[in-house]
Every structure is written in structure tokens, then in C-alpha cells.
Design a protein around this motif. Sequence first.
Motif, PDB file in Angstrom:
ATOM      1  N   LEU A   1      39.120  46.207  45.461  1.00  0.00           N
ATOM      2  CA  LEU A   1      40.032  46.274  44.163  1.00  0.00           C
ATOM      3  C   LEU A   1      40.906  44.932  44.006  1.00  0.00           C
ATOM      4  N   VAL A   2      41.505  44.776  45.420  1.00  0.00           N
ATOM      5  CA  VAL A   2      42.615  43.806  44.914  1.00  0.00           C
ATOM      6  C   VAL A   2      41.860  42.386  44.939  1.00  0.00           C
ATOM      7  N   THR A   3      40.683  41.961  45.771  1.00  0.00           N
ATOM      8  CA  THR A   3      40.202  40.523  45.800  1.00  0.00           C
ATOM      9  C   THR A   3      39.035  40.596  44.594  1.00  0.00           C
TER      10      THR A   3
ATOM     11  N   TYR B   1      47.541  33.880  58.609  1.00  0.00           N
ATOM     12  CA  TYR B   1      48.776  33.300  57.924  1.00  0.00           C
ATOM     13  C   TYR B   1      48.522  32.354  56.856  1.00  0.00           C
ATOM     14  N   ILE B   2      47.392  31.597  57.014  1.00  0.00           N
ATOM     15  CA  ILE B   2      47.185  30.590  56.163  1.00  0.00           C
ATOM     16  C   ILE B   2      46.855  31.160  54.800  1.00  0.00           C
ATOM     17  N   THR B   3      46.268  32.268  54.798  1.00  0.00           N
ATOM     18  CA  THR B   3      45.715  32.955  53.529  1.00  0.00           C
ATOM     19  C   THR B   3      47.007  33.594  53.028  1.00  0.00           C
TER      20      THR B   3
ATOM     21  N   ASP C   1      37.467  32.122  53.865  1.00  0.00           N
ATOM     22  CA  ASP C   1      37.108  32.864  52.999  1.00  0.00           C
ATOM     23  C   ASP C   1      38.240  33.957  52.771  1.00  0.00           C
ATOM     24  N   ALA C   2      39.191  33.481  51.761  1.00  0.00           N
ATOM     25  CA  ALA C   2      40.504  34.289  51.712  1.00  0.00           C
ATOM     26  C   ALA C   2      40.067  35.828  51.304  1.00  0.00           C
ATOM     27  N   ASP C   3      39.287  36.202  50.623  1.00  0.00           N
ATOM     28  CA  ASP C   3      38.950  37.423  49.937  1.00  0.00           C
ATOM     29  C   ASP C   3      38.443  38.228  51.421  1.00  0.00           C
ATOM     30  N   ARG C   4      37.487  37.724  52.240  1.00  0.00           N
ATOM     31  CA  ARG C   4      37.002  38.314  53.274  1.00  0.00           C
ATOM     32  C   ARG C   4      38.032  38.596  54.219  1.00  0.00           C
TER      33      ARG C   4
ATOM     34  N   ILE D   1      40.134  41.428  52.948  1.00  0.00           N
ATOM     35  CA  ILE D   1      39.716  42.664  52.884  1.00  0.00           C
ATOM     36  C   ILE D   1      39.622  43.507  54.437  1.00  0.00           C
ATOM     37  N   ILE D   2      39.556  42.400  55.340  1.00  0.00           N
ATOM     38  CA  ILE D   2      39.374  43.012  56.711  1.00  0.00           C
ATOM     39  C   ILE D   2      40.939  43.493  56.995  1.00  0.00           C
ATOM     40  N   CYS D   3      42.056  42.717  56.488  1.00  0.00           N
ATOM     41  CA  CYS D   3      43.293  43.159  56.744  1.00  0.00           C
ATOM     42  C   CYS D   3      43.637  44.659  56.140  1.00  0.00           C
ATOM     43  N   TYR D   4      42.974  44.944  55.093  1.00  0.00           N
ATOM     44  CA  TYR D   4      43.209  46.287  54.262  1.00  0.00           C
ATOM     45  C   TYR D   4      42.480  47.292  55.212  1.00  0.00           C
TER      46      TYR D   4
END
Length: 324
Positions: free
Chosen positions: A124-126, A202-204, A217-220, A223-226
Motif C-alpha cells: 500500500l505504501v510503495t 539507511y540509504i533508502t 530497489d527502494a520499494d523492495r 516492503i521488507i521492513c514492513y
Amino acid sequence: MTAAIPSKVSAPRPRSETLARFLARHGIYLFLVALFVVCGALAPSFLSPENLGNLMAQWAPLAIVVIGQTFVILVRGLDLSVASIMATAAVAATSFSGRDADALPVLLVGLAIGLATGLLNGLLVTKRQVSPFLATLATMIVLQGVRFAWTHGAPSGSVPPIFRTLGAGTIGGIPYGLFVLAVVAAIFLVLLHRTAFGRKVYITGGSPVTARLVGIDADRVTIICYVISGMLAALAGLILSGFVGVVDNWVGKGFELNSIVAAVIGGVALSGGRGTLPGALAGAAILVAVFNAVLLFGLPVQFQIIIQGLVIIVATAFYARQSA
């Protein structure tokens, strides 16, 4: 003869600047120690072995949630669904026989609930560009509705005894939950601070545009963090249900705000890209200690809510000052 060229000698840092840098890096730990000293002086029972064991047992599930929340905040997000995930995982656990033979299926189902919710939040966020606040608030409400529909408002049954042991049992006065936290913390400390994925986090969080320019891949990553946050919330819910001894639809209530506050107190920037897990864990310890001290001082439990609000104000003000 050619005259020797003097080498450049860097000017020593002023003591005030050195002290400021030291406090910025280690102030949270000094404050935690000072808090324990003050609370122990005002209420000697605060430092009793029994109360310290109780503090550790309360700290473990909150700290596990804070670890996941930290990953999400580092990528400029928030996860308001963690408390609902905790309760849903705990309620799902009661659908089994309640024997230790079902411990593994209970754990897997709980983690699956956390994974699915975290994945939905991340997508939803990405992919749909929903704000983290609204996305996780929506999943929180959906899970709440699912729980009430499944239990008809009154969950029954119990979690397997092994989870009651992990939540409330001790060995040598040390809660088993603390050992679970130690394992979880070690894994994610290495992941965040010693791996390429951690650098991508950290970069994202620091600059999603920069992340994409360098091929991340900032979206990926987001998503992994969520997903990490959701699965750790589910694990914490099972441990907390074992600690309190009963399962209801509100297991973990308040953890969504407390986990965010703890991370911010520990130096995790709400703007993303800055903060550490040790600092966030110290922030969680501070919250648990303050809430415990309120009760030991004989103050009404409502003071916990007042103090929580004051802590949010102070933490936010400190964060704003640090960012200025």
C-alpha cells in the motif's frame, strides 16, 4: 636545500563540541542509568530482584516490537498495525488445542499473519502511494474487525504452555522472554548494522531518490521492513499473551504508540535514515521503567497516560532540536 613542508595538524576539537558529540551518541544510555538510580533511591523496591525480573519480562515483548518499528521508521514509515497484529496472532493461537504439540503450528500461523499484514502495508505504501499512517491504520482496523468476527467478541482457549513459559517463566531469575529478545536483537543488529541490506535501509530512508540512482530497489527494501515489523509484532503478541496469562481482543493495546515513542526516544529520526537499534531498545527500557515507577510511587495508573504524552512531547522537541 629544500625546506621541509610542515604537515597539516588538525586543530583539536573544543571540549564543548566533544561533550556534545558524546552526549548525542551515548546520552540515552546515561539517562537510562540515571533513571534507574533515581527510581531506586525514591522507591527501594524498584531495584529488588522481583521487580527487575518483572521489568525485563515487560521489556522483552515491547523491545521486540520496537526492533520492527525501527526498521519501518528508518525508511520513513510508521506501523500503527503492530498492536492489532499482536492481538490477532494471540487470538489465532487459541484456535488450536492449547498443547505444546501445537506450538510450532501456532508460531507459524502467527508469523504468517504478521508477514501477510506487513506485506499488505508495504505494498500500500510503495505501490499505491498510501501514506504510512493511513495504510497501517486501515490494516489495524481490518484486523480488529476480523478478530471480533472470528471470536464474536469473546475469545476463548489458551496458548500452548511453552508460550506461557516464554512469557512468564524464569531461569535463575531471568525471564525466558529476555533470551528470546537477545536472539532476535542479535539477528537484526547484524542485519541492520553489518550487512548490505542494512546499508540499503539507511540509504533508502535518507533519500529514496538517491537510493534509486545508485540502483537500490527502494520499494523492495521498504516492503521488507514492513514485513519484518509485522512478523516481530506477531512473535511479541504470542510472548505477551503468555506473560499476561489470558488472551483477549486487546492484547498489545498501546504498543503501536509506545513502540514509536521508544524508537524516537532512542534517537531514531522520524524523517528516516538515522538511528540505531541499541538506542531504540534503550528507549523501550526507559518507557517500561517509567511506567513501572509510576505504580511503585503509588500514583494512579492514569499517570501512565499523562507521562506517555509528556514523553512524546519531550522526545519530539528533542528530535526537532537535533534536526535544526
